[in-house]
Design a protein around this motif. Structure first.
Motif, PDB file in Angstrom:
ATOM      1  N   GLU A 187       8.525  11.734  -5.376  1.00 12.46           N
ATOM      2  CA  GLU A 187       8.686  10.569  -6.233  1.00 12.46           C
ATOM      3  C   GLU A 187       7.717   9.466  -5.840  1.00 12.46           C
ATOM      4  O   GLU A 187       7.358   9.319  -4.679  1.00 12.46           O
ATOM      5  N   VAL A 188       7.274   8.716  -6.825  1.00 14.57           N
ATOM      6  CA  VAL A 188       6.396   7.560  -6.597  1.00 14.57           C
ATOM      7  C   VAL A 188       7.282   6.355  -6.319  1.00 14.57           C
ATOM      8  O   VAL A 188       8.179   6.048  -7.101  1.00 14.57           O
ATOM      9  N   THR A 189       7.032   5.689  -5.175  1.00 17.27           N
ATOM     10  CA  THR A 189       7.854   4.533  -4.806  1.00 17.27           C
ATOM     11  C   THR A 189       7.111   3.204  -4.990  1.00 17.27           C
ATOM     12  O   THR A 189       7.746   2.179  -5.132  1.00 17.27           O
ATOM     13  N   LYS A 190       5.791   3.225  -4.963  1.00 12.26           N
ATOM     14  CA  LYS A 190       4.991   1.995  -5.086  1.00 12.26           C
ATOM     15  C   LYS A 190       3.695   2.316  -5.814  1.00 12.26           C
ATOM     16  O   LYS A 190       3.182   3.435  -5.741  1.00 12.26           O
ATOM     17  N   GLN A 191       3.154   1.300  -6.479  1.00 14.15           N
ATOM     18  CA  GLN A 191       1.867   1.417  -7.165  1.00 14.15           C
ATOM     19  C   GLN A 191       1.051   0.159  -6.906  1.00 14.15           C
ATOM     20  O   GLN A 191       1.588  -0.951  -6.963  1.00 14.15           O
ATOM     21  N   PHE A 192      -0.244   0.317  -6.641  1.00 11.10           N
ATOM     22  CA  PHE A 192      -1.161  -0.812  -6.435  1.00 11.10           C
ATOM     23  C   PHE A 192      -2.391  -0.597  -7.297  1.00 11.10           C
ATOM     24  O   PHE A 192      -2.866   0.531  -7.380  1.00 11.10           O
TER      25      PHE A 192
END
Length: 117
Positions: free
Chosen positions: A111-116
């Motif tokens: 799962e993706v928890t953060k995006q920048f």
């Protein structure tokens, strides 16, 4: 009553191209390493993954993502935790030729928890 296998939660900073390949697998496996990437290095803390995604992936590709996933502890017991710089920079070094085995040891989905940015 079944006993759930013991797992370890790991994180992996990725760029947009790697994330696209993960999404193509229905968020179940990481893609094979490229020839110039002999090691796959999942990290032990989300903070370390954030630092890499934010400071390295964004500069290299315009965006960075942090993924979280669980891996069978019995698989990871075959590897030592490596210190990559400071005390907080802990990771596993999985040889590229062992990626299929690593992916087989993932329990559940990535799962993706953060995006920048």
């Amino acid at each position: 009553m079944s006993i759930e296998p013991e797992t370890v939660t790991l994180w992996r900073p990725v760029g947009p191209q790697e994330l696209e390949l993960i999404e193509q697998s229905d968020m179940k496996v990481f893609p094979p390493r490229l020839p110039e990437q002999p090691i796959f290095y999942p990290v032990l803390t989300e903070d370390y993954a954030i630092k890499i995604a934010r400071d390295w992936n964004v500069k290299a590709s315009g965006s960075g993502f942090v993924t979280r996933f669980d891996v069978l502890k019995s698989f990871l017991d075959n590897y030592d935790v490596q210190k990559a710089g400071g005390r907080a920079h802990l990771e596993y070094w999985i040889p590229a030729e062992e990626m299929n085995s690593f992916n087989d040891a993932i329990v559940g989905r990535i799962e993706v928890t953060k995006q920048f940015p």
